[in-house]
Design a protein around this motif. Structure first.
Motif, PDB file in Angstrom:
ATOM      1  N   GLU A 160      24.470 -14.030   2.660  1.00 33.78           N
ATOM      2  CA  GLU A 160      24.570 -12.604   2.345  1.00 33.78           C
ATOM      3  C   GLU A 160      24.677 -11.769   3.617  1.00 33.78           C
ATOM      4  O   GLU A 160      25.457 -10.821   3.675  1.00 33.78           O
ATOM      5  N   LEU A 161      23.913 -12.112   4.647  1.00 33.62           N
ATOM      6  CA  LEU A 161      24.030 -11.409   5.930  1.00 33.62           C
ATOM      7  C   LEU A 161      25.413 -11.611   6.545  1.00 33.62           C
ATOM      8  O   LEU A 161      26.006 -10.675   7.087  1.00 33.62           O
ATOM      9  N   ARG A 162      25.921 -12.839   6.467  1.00 32.22           N
ATOM     10  CA  ARG A 162      27.252 -13.123   7.002  1.00 32.22           C
ATOM     11  C   ARG A 162      28.294 -12.283   6.270  1.00 32.22           C
ATOM     12  O   ARG A 162      29.182 -11.697   6.894  1.00 32.22           O
ATOM     13  N   GLN A 163      28.169 -12.195   4.941  1.00 29.05           N
ATOM     14  CA  GLN A 163      29.115 -11.395   4.164  1.00 29.05           C
ATOM     15  C   GLN A 163      28.977  -9.917   4.491  1.00 29.05           C
ATOM     16  O   GLN A 163      29.966  -9.201   4.607  1.00 29.05           O
ATOM     17  N   TRP A 164      27.725  -9.467   4.659  1.00 27.99           N
ATOM     18  CA  TRP A 164      27.519  -8.073   5.051  1.00 27.99           C
ATOM     19  C   TRP A 164      28.249  -7.791   6.361  1.00 27.99           C
ATOM     20  O   TRP A 164      28.894  -6.758   6.515  1.00 27.99           O
ATOM     21  N   GLY A 165      28.131  -8.718   7.301  1.00 31.68           N
ATOM     22  CA  GLY A 165      28.810  -8.551   8.582  1.00 31.68           C
ATOM     23  C   GLY A 165      30.325  -8.481   8.416  1.00 31.68           C
ATOM     24  O   GLY A 165      30.984  -7.635   9.026  1.00 31.68           O
ATOM     25  N   ARG A 166      30.865  -9.358   7.594  1.00 35.62           N
ATOM     26  CA  ARG A 166      32.317  -9.341   7.348  1.00 35.62           C
ATOM     27  C   ARG A 166      32.750  -8.024   6.707  1.00 35.62           C
ATOM     28  O   ARG A 166      33.806  -7.484   7.029  1.00 35.62           O
ATOM     29  N   ASP A 167      31.940  -7.536   5.769  1.00 42.36           N
ATOM     30  CA  ASP A 167      32.290  -6.311   5.036  1.00 42.36           C
ATOM     31  C   ASP A 167      32.045  -5.044   5.832  1.00 42.36           C
ATOM     32  O   ASP A 167      32.716  -4.034   5.603  1.00 42.36           O
ATOM     33  N   ASN A 168      31.086  -5.052   6.740  1.00 42.73           N
ATOM     34  CA  ASN A 168      30.626  -3.799   7.337  1.00 42.73           C
ATOM     35  C   ASN A 168      30.697  -3.704   8.848  1.00 42.73           C
ATOM     36  O   ASN A 168      30.512  -2.618   9.394  1.00 42.73           O
TER      37      ASN A 168
END
Length: 131
Positions: free
Chosen positions: A102-110
């Protein structure tokens, strides 16, 4: 009004905050990358090293030892000549995958928004210092 506002005492502490204890485990910049390298199952040391750009043997060894000590990673040694060593996540380590993904995805998204905010901040405050 919170108790801390009434008493003017801190209500957030590094010593007791569960969040800070988790951050302590994964805060090293290499830790997340090592966990990502191992997330799909057992993997040999050399393969972990090849998968992570820029990590030194010393840093990889230190990170793996720390994660092993924390119960996140387990080391499997197969007796052979030379011995074959593989690493995998423990059951405890596997429980970290969901929040880390989820943190990795947050980084990709934001992260692009973080970069834009930094540029705006630097433009605003560096401009003032140039006058």
């Amino acid at each position: 009004m919170t108790a801390s506002a009434k008493t003017k005492q801190p209500d957030i502490s590094l010593a007791v905050c569960g969040y800070s204890k988790v951050i302590e485990i994964i805060s090293n910049k290499w830790t997340a990358l090592v966990i990502y390298a191992i997330e799909n199952g057992s993997i040999r040391y050399g393969e972990i090293e090849r998968r992570i750009a820029g990590i030194s043997k010393k840093m990889l060894t230190q990170t793996l030892r720390k994660l092993e000590r924390d119960g996140i990673v387990q080391r499997h040694i197969t007796p052979s000549v030379p011995p074959m060593v593989e690493y995998s996540l423990t059951l405890l380590g596997q429980t970290l995958l969901r929040p880390m993904r989820e943190l990795r995805q947050w980084g990709r998204d934001n992260y692009m928004h973080v970069e834009a905010a930094r540029m705006q901040y630097d433009f605003t405050y560096n401009k003032d210092s140039m006058d």
